[in-house]
Design a protein around this motif. Structure first.
Motif, PDB file in Angstrom:
ATOM      1  N   ASP A 184       1.056  -1.300   0.136  1.00  0.00           N
ATOM      2  CA  ASP A 184       0.035  -0.050  -0.472  1.00  0.00           C
ATOM      3  C   ASP A 184       0.934   1.151  -0.365  1.00  0.00           C
ATOM      4  O   ASP A 184       0.649   2.575  -0.854  1.00  0.00           O
ATOM      5  CB  ASP A 184      -0.942   0.454   0.881  1.00  0.00           C
ATOM      6  N   ALA A 185       1.816   0.934   0.883  1.00  0.00           N
ATOM      7  CA  ALA A 185       2.880   2.380   0.799  1.00  0.00           C
ATOM      8  C   ALA A 185       3.485   2.764  -0.931  1.00  0.00           C
ATOM      9  O   ALA A 185       3.933   3.914  -0.987  1.00  0.00           O
ATOM     10  CB  ALA A 185       4.000   2.098   1.813  1.00  0.00           C
ATOM     11  N   TYR A 186       3.300   1.416  -1.674  1.00  0.00           N
ATOM     12  CA  TYR A 186       4.155   2.000  -3.191  1.00  0.00           C
ATOM     13  C   TYR A 186       2.636   1.782  -3.912  1.00  0.00           C
ATOM     14  O   TYR A 186       3.186   1.756  -5.138  1.00  0.00           O
ATOM     15  CB  TYR A 186       4.812   0.907  -3.415  1.00  0.00           C
ATOM     16  N   GLY A 187       1.590   2.255  -3.433  1.00  0.00           N
ATOM     17  CA  GLY A 187       0.738   1.987  -4.765  1.00  0.00           C
ATOM     18  C   GLY A 187       0.183   0.770  -5.244  1.00  0.00           C
ATOM     19  O   GLY A 187      -1.192   0.760  -6.056  1.00  0.00           O
ATOM     20  N   LEU A 188       0.336  -0.210  -4.457  1.00  0.00           N
ATOM     21  CA  LEU A 188      -0.242  -1.508  -4.385  1.00  0.00           C
ATOM     22  C   LEU A 188      -1.735  -2.145  -3.358  1.00  0.00           C
ATOM     23  O   LEU A 188      -0.991  -2.129  -2.484  1.00  0.00           O
ATOM     24  CB  LEU A 188       0.806  -2.923  -4.389  1.00  0.00           C
ATOM     25  N   HIS A 189      -3.125  -2.079  -4.144  1.00  0.00           N
ATOM     26  CA  HIS A 189      -3.555  -2.194  -3.104  1.00  0.00           C
ATOM     27  C   HIS A 189      -4.360  -3.956  -2.976  1.00  0.00           C
ATOM     28  O   HIS A 189      -3.907  -4.533  -3.719  1.00  0.00           O
ATOM     29  CB  HIS A 189      -5.262  -1.128  -2.744  1.00  0.00           C
ATOM     30  N   THR A 190      -4.268  -4.403  -1.897  1.00  0.00           N
ATOM     31  CA  THR A 190      -4.769  -5.811  -1.287  1.00  0.00           C
ATOM     32  C   THR A 190      -5.821  -6.091  -2.466  1.00  0.00           C
ATOM     33  O   THR A 190      -7.133  -5.338  -2.164  1.00  0.00           O
ATOM     34  CB  THR A 190      -4.721  -6.329  -0.591  1.00  0.00           C
ATOM     35  N   VAL A 191      -5.880  -7.463  -3.019  1.00  0.00           N
ATOM     36  CA  VAL A 191      -7.320  -7.261  -3.998  1.00  0.00           C
ATOM     37  C   VAL A 191      -7.221  -8.709  -3.201  1.00  0.00           C
ATOM     38  O   VAL A 191      -9.047  -9.078  -3.880  1.00  0.00           O
ATOM     39  CB  VAL A 191      -7.171  -7.602  -5.332  1.00  0.00           C
ATOM     40  N   HIS A 192      -6.674  -9.666  -2.320  1.00  0.00           N
ATOM     41  CA  HIS A 192      -6.624 -10.522  -2.422  1.00  0.00           C
ATOM     42  C   HIS A 192      -5.920 -11.157  -0.616  1.00  0.00           C
ATOM     43  O   HIS A 192      -4.262 -10.640  -1.747  1.00  0.00           O
ATOM     44  CB  HIS A 192      -6.625 -11.810  -3.505  1.00  0.00           C
ATOM     45  N   ARG A 193      -6.090 -11.838  -0.368  1.00  0.00           N
ATOM     46  CA  ARG A 193      -5.833 -12.863   0.602  1.00  0.00           C
ATOM     47  C   ARG A 193      -6.325 -13.349   1.401  1.00  0.00           C
ATOM     48  O   ARG A 193      -7.245 -13.410   1.562  1.00  0.00           O
ATOM     49  CB  ARG A 193      -5.243 -11.407   2.195  1.00  0.00           C
ATOM     50  N   SER A 194      -5.641 -14.206   1.219  1.00  0.00           N
ATOM     51  CA  SER A 194      -5.679 -15.961   1.707  1.00  0.00           C
ATOM     52  C   SER A 194      -4.553 -17.026   2.576  1.00  0.00           C
ATOM     53  O   SER A 194      -3.314 -16.569   2.283  1.00  0.00           O
ATOM     54  CB  SER A 194      -6.747 -16.448   0.970  1.00  0.00           C
ATOM     55  N   GLU A 195      -4.973 -18.107   2.868  1.00  0.00           N
ATOM     56  CA  GLU A 195      -3.611 -18.828   3.659  1.00  0.00           C
ATOM     57  C   GLU A 195      -4.151 -20.505   2.664  1.00  0.00           C
ATOM     58  O   GLU A 195      -5.419 -20.446   2.911  1.00  0.00           O
ATOM     59  CB  GLU A 195      -3.709 -19.040   5.355  1.00  0.00           C
ATOM     60  N   ARG A 196      -2.790 -21.210   3.003  1.00  0.00           N
ATOM     61  CA  ARG A 196      -3.175 -22.288   2.089  1.00  0.00           C
ATOM     62  C   ARG A 196      -2.302 -23.679   3.579  1.00  0.00           C
ATOM     63  O   ARG A 196      -1.369 -23.285   3.158  1.00  0.00           O
ATOM     64  CB  ARG A 196      -3.247 -23.000   0.703  1.00  0.00           C
TER      65      ARG A 196
END
Length: 222
Positions: A184-196
Motif C-alpha cells: 500500500d505504501a507503494y501504491g499497490l492495494h490488496t485485492v486478495h489475501r488467503s492462507e493454504r
C-alpha cells in the motif's frame, strides 16, 4: 513513498561465493528441488488466486522461477514470460524441463532486479516462495521495484512461507499484514489475501497467498 531507487541501491546482496544471499542452499539441492517443484501444478499452487491471473495474453514476470513450472504454465496460456532465476543450477533444470515454452530466462534477483534487456511494464509479476528470503530493508526496495515494473492495474502475486527454516537457508518470518502494508505504501492495494496448507504435506508449513494491484484499474486485466 517514491518508487525511484537511488543508484547506490542497485546492487545484488551476495554471499562470500558471489551468489545472491537469498539463494543460499538452493544450488546444492537443485536436483531435488526441481523434482519437488514439478510434483505439483501451477493450478494447485495458485488455486486461491487463479481467477485473478490475467485472462488475455500479456507480459508476465516470474521472479524466482525455479524449475520453470509456473513460467511454462503461464506461457502455455499465451503470455510472454520473463523468468528470473538467480541460481544457475535451477535455470539449467528449467531450460531442460520446459525447452519449447518460449520462456525468456534471466539471471537476476530482487531487490535490484535490473532487467536491463527486458524492462517493464508487466501485466503481472509473480514471486512464489521468494519474498521471505529478503530482509526488511531489501523488502522495501523490492516492493518499490515491483511497483515500478507493473503497468497501471497490473497485479503482484506473492506467496509467503511460514514455518521452520530449512538448514542452510537465508529466510525471514514475513507476515501477510506487513506485506500488504508495504504494498500500500507503494501504491499497490490488496485485492486478495488467503492462507493454504503445504502441498508437500509438511504439517509445520503454511502459506499466505496475496495479490496486490497497482492503482488505475482501467487496464484490460480480468
Amino acid at each position: 513513498m517514491s518508487d525511484q531507487l537511488d543508484p547506490s541501491q542497485l546492487t545484488r546482496p551476495v554471499d562470500g561465493a558471489g551468489r545472491a544471499r537469498g539463494t543460499a542452499g538452493y544450488a546444492e539441492s537443485a536436483d531435488a528441488l526441481a523434482a519437488q517443484y514439478e510434483e505439483v501444478t501451477f493450478g494447485q499452487v495458485h488455486r486461491n488466486v487463479m481467477r485473478l491471473v490475467p485472462a488475455e495474453p500479456g507480459r508476465i514476470l516470474d521472479v524466482g522461477a525455479g524449475s520453470g513450472r509456473d513460467a511454462a504454465a503461464l506461457a502455455a496460456r499465451g503470455h510472454s514470460v520473463v523468468a528470473v532465476e538467480p541460481t544457475a543450477e535451477l535455470r539449467v533444470h528449467g531450460q531442460r524441463l520446459h525447452p519449447d515454452s518460449g520462456i525468456v530466462w534471466v539471471d537476476d534477483a530482487l531487490p535490484a532486479l535490473t532487467l536491463s534487456r527486458h524492462p517493464g511494464p508487466f501485466d503481472a509479476v509473480f514471486a512464489t516462495a521468494v519474498w521471505m528470503h529478503l530482509d526488511a530493508a531489501e523488502r522495501g526496495r523490492a516492493m518499490a521495484r515491483i511497483a515500478a515494473l507493473l503497468m497501471p492495474g497490473g497485479r503482484f502475486f506473492v506467496s509467503l512461507r511460514h514455518g521452520p527454516v530449512p538448514g542452510g537457508r537465508h529466510m525471514f518470518d514475513v507476515s501477510a499484514a506487513e506485506t500488504t502494508e508495504l504494498g500500500d505504501a507503494y501504491g499497490l492495494h490488496t485485492v486478495h489475501r488467503s492462507e493454504r496448507t503445504d502441498l508437500h504435506n509438511r504439517g509445520s508449513v503454511l502459506w499466505s497467498c496475496l495479490v496486490l494491484q497497482a492503482r488505475d484499474t482501467g487496464s484490460a486485466l480480468t
